[in-house]
Design a protein around this motif. Sequence first.
Motif, PDB file in Angstrom:
ATOM      1  N   ASP A 219      -7.183   5.303  47.475  1.00 17.03           N
ATOM      2  CA  ASP A 219      -5.789   5.576  47.121  1.00 17.03           C
ATOM      3  C   ASP A 219      -4.844   4.737  47.981  1.00 17.03           C
ATOM      4  O   ASP A 219      -3.763   4.347  47.536  1.00 17.03           O
ATOM      5  N   ILE A 220      -5.275   4.487  49.227  1.00 15.13           N
ATOM      6  CA  ILE A 220      -4.437   3.793  50.209  1.00 15.13           C
ATOM      7  C   ILE A 220      -5.232   2.666  50.860  1.00 15.13           C
ATOM      8  O   ILE A 220      -6.336   2.890  51.364  1.00 15.13           O
ATOM      9  N   HIS A 221      -4.657   1.463  50.845  1.00 20.39           N
ATOM     10  CA  HIS A 221      -5.251   0.345  51.589  1.00 20.39           C
ATOM     11  C   HIS A 221      -4.547   0.251  52.934  1.00 20.39           C
ATOM     12  O   HIS A 221      -3.313   0.227  53.002  1.00 20.39           O
ATOM     13  N   LEU A 222      -5.312   0.178  53.990  1.00 15.72           N
ATOM     14  CA  LEU A 222      -4.792   0.110  55.349  1.00 15.72           C
ATOM     15  C   LEU A 222      -4.869  -1.314  55.874  1.00 15.72           C
ATOM     16  O   LEU A 222      -5.914  -1.959  55.799  1.00 15.72           O
ATOM     17  N   MET A 223      -3.757  -1.794  56.393  1.00 17.15           N
ATOM     18  CA  MET A 223      -3.691  -3.084  57.075  1.00 17.15           C
ATOM     19  C   MET A 223      -3.153  -2.806  58.472  1.00 17.15           C
ATOM     20  O   MET A 223      -2.041  -2.299  58.611  1.00 17.15           O
ATOM     21  N   ALA A 224      -3.957  -3.102  59.494  1.00 20.66           N
ATOM     22  CA  ALA A 224      -3.546  -2.768  60.859  1.00 20.66           C
ATOM     23  C   ALA A 224      -3.799  -3.928  61.810  1.00 20.66           C
ATOM     24  O   ALA A 224      -4.761  -4.678  61.659  1.00 20.66           O
ATOM     25  N   SER A 225      -2.922  -4.048  62.799  1.00 24.64           N
ATOM     26  CA  SER A 225      -3.070  -5.048  63.853  1.00 24.64           C
ATOM     27  C   SER A 225      -2.416  -4.521  65.123  1.00 24.64           C
ATOM     28  O   SER A 225      -1.407  -3.812  65.055  1.00 24.64           O
ATOM     29  N   VAL A 226      -2.984  -4.886  66.260  1.00 23.13           N
ATOM     30  CA  VAL A 226      -2.402  -4.435  67.529  1.00 23.13           C
ATOM     31  C   VAL A 226      -1.139  -5.213  67.883  1.00 23.13           C
ATOM     32  O   VAL A 226      -0.440  -4.862  68.829  1.00 23.13           O
ATOM     33  N   HIS A 227      -0.837  -6.255  67.115  1.00 18.19           N
ATOM     34  CA  HIS A 227       0.393  -7.033  67.294  1.00 18.19           C
ATOM     35  C   HIS A 227       1.236  -6.904  66.021  1.00 18.19           C
ATOM     36  O   HIS A 227       0.731  -6.510  64.979  1.00 18.19           O
ATOM     37  N   PRO A 228       2.533  -7.249  66.078  1.00 20.82           N
ATOM     38  CA  PRO A 228       3.400  -7.113  64.903  1.00 20.82           C
ATOM     39  C   PRO A 228       2.910  -7.941  63.712  1.00 20.82           C
ATOM     40  O   PRO A 228       2.536  -9.100  63.852  1.00 20.82           O
ATOM     41  N   ILE A 229       2.912  -7.323  62.537  1.00 19.48           N
ATOM     42  CA  ILE A 229       2.517  -8.000  61.302  1.00 19.48           C
ATOM     43  C   ILE A 229       3.788  -8.539  60.646  1.00 19.48           C
ATOM     44  O   ILE A 229       4.707  -7.772  60.350  1.00 19.48           O
ATOM     45  N   PRO A 230       3.855  -9.859  60.420  1.00 18.64           N
ATOM     46  CA  PRO A 230       5.068 -10.460  59.847  1.00 18.64           C
ATOM     47  C   PRO A 230       5.399  -9.916  58.457  1.00 18.64           C
ATOM     48  O   PRO A 230       4.513  -9.496  57.707  1.00 18.64           O
ATOM     49  N   GLU A 231       6.663  -9.977  58.123  1.00 19.32           N
ATOM     50  CA  GLU A 231       7.155  -9.462  56.840  1.00 19.32           C
ATOM     51  C   GLU A 231       6.509 -10.161  55.650  1.00 19.32           C
ATOM     52  O   GLU A 231       6.175  -9.525  54.656  1.00 19.32           O
ATOM     53  N   ASP A 232       6.316 -11.484  55.739  1.00 14.91           N
ATOM     54  CA  ASP A 232       5.707 -12.195  54.611  1.00 14.91           C
ATOM     55  C   ASP A 232       4.258 -11.755  54.390  1.00 14.91           C
ATOM     56  O   ASP A 232       3.799 -11.670  53.241  1.00 14.91           O
ATOM     57  N   THR A 233       3.552 -11.416  55.444  1.00 12.78           N
ATOM     58  CA  THR A 233       2.183 -10.910  55.331  1.00 12.78           C
ATOM     59  C   THR A 233       2.191  -9.530  54.685  1.00 12.78           C
ATOM     60  O   THR A 233       1.383  -9.232  53.797  1.00 12.78           O
TER      61      THR A 233
END
Length: 133
Positions: free
Chosen positions: A92-106
């Motif tokens: 139902d939900i795809h998770l995208m995670a990073s310990v640093h900021p994820i840019p808006e275009d990504t």
Amino acid sequence: MLYRLNTFIDQAADLGVLPHLMTIAARVEQHPTSHLLPGIDLRFEGGVRGEADVYGIRQGKVVAGESKTSPRDFDATQIEHDIDTSARIGVDIHLMASVHPIPEDTRNAAQAACEQNGIELLVLDQEHLRPTQ
């Protein structure tokens, strides 16, 4: 005194386990009834294999996705692959995670791919995984 990681912890850090655990900890802190597993191997029809860094249940919804140390690892190919994997397992939900900021275009690229697959996107980054309280 000298401090040194034991080989087990050193190998886990080299393999990128810490971002997975940080992601799970952040989710469980916000939603204590969440049940999440770090790192699962997947097998699909036709012998196709895959993996997800995080998989489980959050607020009654199935969630799976990837957790990276560097948001640069979320290039167009990786985003397409990750969301295809999530769609194959019927999340139902795809998770995208990073310990640093994820840019808006990504974030926007992942959102567009999730919308094409009828999946909700959940983005967690430095703000969630390493808050400065």
